[in-house]
Design a protein around this motif. Sequence first.
Motif, PDB file in Angstrom:
ATOM      1  N   LEU A 100       0.514  -1.268   0.356  1.00  0.00           N
ATOM      2  CA  LEU A 100       0.261   0.375  -0.216  1.00  0.00           C
ATOM      3  C   LEU A 100       1.224   1.577   0.076  1.00  0.00           C
ATOM      4  CD1 LEU A 100      -2.457  -1.160   2.712  1.00  0.00           C
ATOM      5  CD2 LEU A 100      -2.857  -0.776  -0.141  1.00  0.00           C
ATOM      6  N   VAL A 101       2.341   0.778   0.287  1.00  0.00           N
ATOM      7  CA  VAL A 101       3.600   1.865  -0.013  1.00  0.00           C
ATOM      8  C   VAL A 101       4.534   1.443  -0.490  1.00  0.00           C
ATOM      9  CG1 VAL A 101       1.920   3.329   2.323  1.00  0.00           C
ATOM     10  CG2 VAL A 101       4.235   1.987   2.441  1.00  0.00           C
ATOM     11  N   VAL A 102       5.420   2.573  -1.107  1.00  0.00           N
ATOM     12  CA  VAL A 102       6.757   1.825  -1.382  1.00  0.00           C
ATOM     13  C   VAL A 102       7.785   2.867  -0.873  1.00  0.00           C
ATOM     14  CG1 VAL A 102       5.511   0.777  -3.567  1.00  0.00           C
ATOM     15  CG2 VAL A 102       6.207   3.638  -3.525  1.00  0.00           C
ATOM     16  N   ARG A 103       8.725   2.706  -0.923  1.00  0.00           N
ATOM     17  CA  ARG A 103      10.278   3.044  -0.479  1.00  0.00           C
ATOM     18  C   ARG A 103      10.966   4.193  -1.609  1.00  0.00           C
ATOM     19  NH1 ARG A 103      10.636   1.559   5.262  1.00  0.00           N
ATOM     20  NH2 ARG A 103      12.349   1.675   5.173  1.00  0.00           N
ATOM     21  N   GLN A 104      11.090   4.834  -1.436  1.00  0.00           N
ATOM     22  CA  GLN A 104      12.036   6.195  -2.298  1.00  0.00           C
ATOM     23  C   GLN A 104      13.524   5.979  -1.434  1.00  0.00           C
ATOM     24  OE1 GLN A 104       9.160   8.559  -3.201  1.00  0.00           O
ATOM     25  NE2 GLN A 104       9.095   7.901  -5.417  1.00  0.00           N
ATOM     26  N   ARG A 105      14.077   5.963  -2.022  1.00  0.00           N
ATOM     27  CA  ARG A 105      15.624   6.646  -1.720  1.00  0.00           C
ATOM     28  C   ARG A 105      15.787   8.015  -1.976  1.00  0.00           C
ATOM     29  NH1 ARG A 105      17.744   3.430   1.906  1.00  0.00           N
ATOM     30  NH2 ARG A 105      18.366   1.161   1.321  1.00  0.00           N
ATOM     31  N   VAL A 106      15.912   8.783  -0.977  1.00  0.00           N
ATOM     32  CA  VAL A 106      16.198   9.658  -1.108  1.00  0.00           C
ATOM     33  C   VAL A 106      18.063  10.400  -1.937  1.00  0.00           C
ATOM     34  CG1 VAL A 106      16.701  12.632   0.170  1.00  0.00           C
ATOM     35  CG2 VAL A 106      15.072  10.748   1.253  1.00  0.00           C
ATOM     36  N   PRO A 107      17.753  10.894  -2.707  1.00  0.00           N
ATOM     37  CA  PRO A 107      18.793  10.976  -3.744  1.00  0.00           C
ATOM     38  C   PRO A 107      19.800  11.731  -2.969  1.00  0.00           C
ATOM     39  CG  PRO A 107      16.279  11.982  -4.903  1.00  0.00           C
ATOM     40  CD  PRO A 107      16.024  11.538  -3.620  1.00  0.00           C
ATOM     41  N   GLY A 108      20.845  11.315  -3.181  1.00  0.00           N
ATOM     42  CA  GLY A 108      22.560  12.258  -2.331  1.00  0.00           C
ATOM     43  C   GLY A 108      22.462  11.285  -1.165  1.00  0.00           C
ATOM     44  N   ASP A 109      21.422  11.124  -0.253  1.00  0.00           N
ATOM     45  CA  ASP A 109      21.404  10.147   1.024  1.00  0.00           C
ATOM     46  C   ASP A 109      21.074   8.837   1.167  1.00  0.00           C
ATOM     47  OD1 ASP A 109      21.633   9.744   3.477  1.00  0.00           O
ATOM     48  OD2 ASP A 109      20.700  11.549   4.190  1.00  0.00           O
ATOM     49  N   ALA A 110      21.483   7.945   0.892  1.00  0.00           N
ATOM     50  CA  ALA A 110      21.107   6.496   0.987  1.00  0.00           C
ATOM     51  C   ALA A 110      21.149   5.719   2.062  1.00  0.00           C
ATOM     52  CB  ALA A 110      23.121   5.441   0.247  1.00  0.00           C
ATOM     53  N   ARG A 111      21.073   6.878   2.806  1.00  0.00           N
ATOM     54  CA  ARG A 111      20.026   6.594   4.597  1.00  0.00           C
ATOM     55  C   ARG A 111      19.083   6.197   4.769  1.00  0.00           C
ATOM     56  NH1 ARG A 111      24.484   9.210   8.433  1.00  0.00           N
ATOM     57  NH2 ARG A 111      23.818  10.423   6.144  1.00  0.00           N
ATOM     58  N   ARG A 112      18.648   7.708   3.231  1.00  0.00           N
ATOM     59  CA  ARG A 112      17.161   7.268   4.362  1.00  0.00           C
ATOM     60  C   ARG A 112      16.185   7.618   2.894  1.00  0.00           C
ATOM     61  NH1 ARG A 112      16.798  13.755   4.494  1.00  0.00           N
ATOM     62  NH2 ARG A 112      14.694  13.708   4.964  1.00  0.00           N
ATOM     63  N   VAL A 113      14.665   7.549   3.499  1.00  0.00           N
ATOM     64  CA  VAL A 113      13.489   6.802   2.586  1.00  0.00           C
ATOM     65  C   VAL A 113      12.435   7.680   2.957  1.00  0.00           C
ATOM     66  CG1 VAL A 113      14.699   4.566   2.198  1.00  0.00           C
ATOM     67  CG2 VAL A 113      12.820   5.473   3.683  1.00  0.00           C
ATOM     68  N   HIS A 114      12.384   8.399   1.361  1.00  0.00           N
ATOM     69  CA  HIS A 114      10.365   8.552   1.976  1.00  0.00           C
ATOM     70  C   HIS A 114      10.107   7.556   1.624  1.00  0.00           C
ATOM     71  CE1 HIS A 114      11.760  12.899   1.441  1.00  0.00           C
ATOM     72  NE2 HIS A 114      11.436  12.793   1.870  1.00  0.00           N
ATOM     73  N   LEU A 115       8.063   7.844   1.922  1.00  0.00           N
ATOM     74  CA  LEU A 115       7.502   7.195   1.205  1.00  0.00           C
ATOM     75  C   LEU A 115       6.771   7.239   0.852  1.00  0.00           C
ATOM     76  CD1 LEU A 115       8.399   6.041   4.897  1.00  0.00           C
ATOM     77  CD2 LEU A 115       7.049   4.026   3.469  1.00  0.00           C
ATOM     78  N   LYS A 116       6.127   6.591   0.100  1.00  0.00           N
ATOM     79  CA  LYS A 116       4.714   7.503  -0.713  1.00  0.00           C
ATOM     80  C   LYS A 116       3.732   6.944  -0.669  1.00  0.00           C
ATOM     81  CE  LYS A 116       5.181   6.601  -5.577  1.00  0.00           C
ATOM     82  NZ  LYS A 116       4.749   6.860  -6.911  1.00  0.00           N
TER      83      LYS A 116
END
Length: 188
Positions: A100-116
């Motif tokens: 129901l959600v997908v994870r996206q890596r934050v460009p330029g920071d491999a440790r951070r993710v955003h969910l959408k």
Amino acid sequence: MRHMPSKPQPMTAHEHVPDFHAPDSILDLLNLVLYEIIGLSGSLVTRICESDYGITREEWQLMALLTALGPMSPSDMAARTAIDRSQVSKTLAGLGAKRLVVRQRVPGDARRVHLKISSKGLELYQTLMPRVVQVHHSLLDGFSQSERQRLAQDLFRIKHNALQTEQAFGPATPVPRSQGGSRRRWPA
């Protein structure tokens, strides 16, 4: 046989009109009134989510938040809701497993993710949202448009005051709930 008058029954919290100006019991406190409203209406939304759609109320809340605000980090989601960070992580794991959600890596920071929200999540949101709006309208039944607007403005002010109150009156050294909270502080 003589009829004895029945003993008056104590008023329940649901029958008590609170006195916010001069509270003299817990029944007059805003927090209790809000808690009761959320408990009553929230349990209905929970039953709808769980019974008809197979998701929890927290999953619904995070899906709706992502739909309204767009992709965000788990930390931002926790800050935006009343759900603590560890519960947000568990809830997001459930939403991910259900696709129901997908994870996206934050460009330029491999440790951070955003969910959408995923397309499947958006479809579920569009099906469930009208039912939640029905609950919303039922809660505000009998309120005119101007009364609804006034209530929204008043609640916005209360929320602002709550944020300021938390900063002003929070404990100097909070006891982490994960380490036993008040049980740890209570003398044996």
